[in-house]
Design a protein around this motif. Sequence first.
Motif, PDB file in Angstrom:
ATOM      1  N   TRP A 492      87.682 101.093 -86.690  1.00  0.00           N
ATOM      2  CA  TRP A 492      87.823  99.641 -86.854  1.00  0.00           C
ATOM      3  C   TRP A 492      88.082  98.926 -85.534  1.00  0.00           C
ATOM      4  N   SER A 495      84.930  97.429 -84.336  1.00  0.00           N
ATOM      5  CA  SER A 495      84.520  96.224 -85.062  1.00  0.00           C
ATOM      6  C   SER A 495      85.332  95.003 -84.642  1.00  0.00           C
ATOM      7  N   ARG A 496      86.549  95.242 -84.159  1.00  0.00           N
ATOM      8  CA  ARG A 496      87.376  94.127 -83.687  1.00  0.00           C
ATOM      9  C   ARG A 496      87.048  93.740 -82.245  1.00  0.00           C
ATOM     10  N   TYR A 498      87.696  95.549 -79.518  1.00  0.00           N
ATOM     11  CA  TYR A 498      88.721  95.980 -78.559  1.00  0.00           C
ATOM     12  C   TYR A 498      88.055  96.657 -77.356  1.00  0.00           C
ATOM     13  N   GLY A 501      84.532  96.810 -77.706  1.00  0.00           N
ATOM     14  CA  GLY A 501      84.057  97.350 -78.975  1.00  0.00           C
ATOM     15  C   GLY A 501      83.041  98.460 -78.795  1.00  0.00           C
TER      16      GLY A 501
END
Length: 692
Positions: A492, A495-496, A498, A501
């Motif tokens: 995840w 997807s954020r 970070y 990504g």
Amino acid sequence: MNWGTVIFAPFLPWPVLWAALAVAVVTVMFAGWRGLSGWGLRGLTALVLLTALANPSLQTEDRQPLSDIVLLVTDRSASQKIGDREAQTSAAVAAVKAKIAALPNTELRQVTVGDAPGDGGTLAMGALSGALAEEPRGRVAGEIVISDGQVHDMAQTPDLPAPLNLLMTGHETDWDRRLTIKDAPAFAIMGEPVTLTLRIEDQGKVPAGLGKSAPLEVSIDGGEPQSYDVPVGEDISVPVTLPHGGMNALQFRVAAQPGELTDRNNAAVVQINGVRDRLRVLLVSGEPHAGERVWRNLLKSDSSVDLVHFTILRPPEKQDGVPVSELSLIAFPTRELFIDKIDQFDLIIFDRYRRRGILPSAYLDNVKNYVENGGAVLVAAGPEFGSADSLWRSPLADILPVTPSSRVLVQGFKPEITKLGQRHPVTEGLAAFGPKPKPGEKGPGWGRWFRQIEMEARGGQTVMSGIDGKPLLVLDRVGKGRVAMLASDQAWLWSRGYEGGGPQLELLRRLAHWMMKEPELEEEALTATAEGQTVTITRRSLSEGHDAVTITGPDGKLVTVPLTETEPGKFTATWTAPDMGLYRLAEGDQKAVIAVGPSAPREFAETIATSDKLAPALAQHRGGAVRLEDGMPDIRQVGEGRVAAGRGWIGITPRHAYVTRDLRVMPLLPAWALLLLAALLAIGAWLREGRR
């Protein structure tokens, strides 16, 4: 050769001359009626004067005769290679050459017709039209076509200036059996029967005693064929169930019979794209966590996916004093999902699932059987996978490709694609997705993850690794099904976005579709596509050493085509098929079937030699059809407009064409001679009338 004609170049317009002639005729007739004795001489005088005004001249031409031209169109298409037709054609061409050479003042022009591109068939009339356009129409004495009569462009028949004749190959006793697909869908739903309509029919002089039924073999993707006994000469409905998604190559074949012309039209291939009606996915989240919505968003973004998602919010050991009757949570229907309807799911995902007594061992054992029978299970592991409540300590351990060490590694790391993963379709080329690496940075420019469950791969393929090269994503096949193990719950973070990504959506999409056995993600596969007669062959494999593919043509000949590794795990070749038809490819244990053009090209749809298609053109141009099996006919010269074909002979029409080399024009009589003659006639008329 000299040729003379009389021409007129009048000094006055013709209407004036005709009017003068009319006046002269009336005047002479009046003189005769009055009884004038010189009326005859007066008439001759008027005639001489009018002749002088018409200015008659003698035109002399020096003509050079030109030879007559006969156009010979030779059909060398695929249907002309059946039986002894090729030998008949060659012998006929040689005989026509000899006979035309023996005729006086006659030349031969030859045109050869092969297979038209794009399964266009035999375009003999187009070739004849082109040959006619290159020759003077006034010299063309005849057109001869050597063919089996199966011409596919009769609408292009030109306006011919001379007789058209057909020298027909083949034999009157020929017969053939063919298989045609009359109706087939382009798409069909997997697992549901689809009906195709086909027909088996006999053509020509069918032998007496031949059965009214025939054995039909049906196979999918070159697999084991199934045999049916079907009637001949009737439309047949054949139900077929597609075994997998993507392109399914359905091959139909009728056994060749003794004596039939060819078996090239005894087989047909239909390519049907198999689609799933609905993809049913069961997602079981052991507890709420930050990555739970990643799976839900991925699966819900596809409208063809039916997602059943359960998150265990209230495990049995939770004691909060709330009466069960007052709870608004949906009860987890364990028996319904894992006993009654488990076979209806295409994929089961355990997302950070912990054994808490909700799913008894018998239910998990049923999940294991579900995988072995063709199902798919994906385990996205969190810290619980290394604990005593781990799924690994359940009947699922028998199908999981890893062994956990109970250690949870917490530190930043970038997922990496293994050497094997660079060849696997789930992860190959994945580095191109997501952010690009920074200058000087090795590997993909993906963001970091911070937790990995330590485990050791005991089978399957490790396609991604994490901390210290430890397995991060392991894929395996179990029985007829598939299992995937993701040793982290932090996808995840990509997807954020970070640290930029990563390709989270692409990775999980590929992973889910590989588990649901989508053909384009098979790691061991042989596929081929055709554009025209150019075939592109692709061999996917996790191993090395795929050097060549063996191709079996529609005529049974074998061809070996070398393969080149263009990408890790992908071997390709481009090959031009010599003919249209059905080709079988084999490399190792992988097989494929490809139809170049139709499996039974137009040339083999109708193979019986006949003059029916050419009959209207032959009749219109006074020609006929002669079977070569009856002997080579004589070639005779016939008058224009006469019948140009008979028993044992065909005709051409001499055109007597010529070219004028010299032209001379001289008056028939000098002007003074005509005037003198007119004066003498007038004086004679006056003298005769005066004596009277």
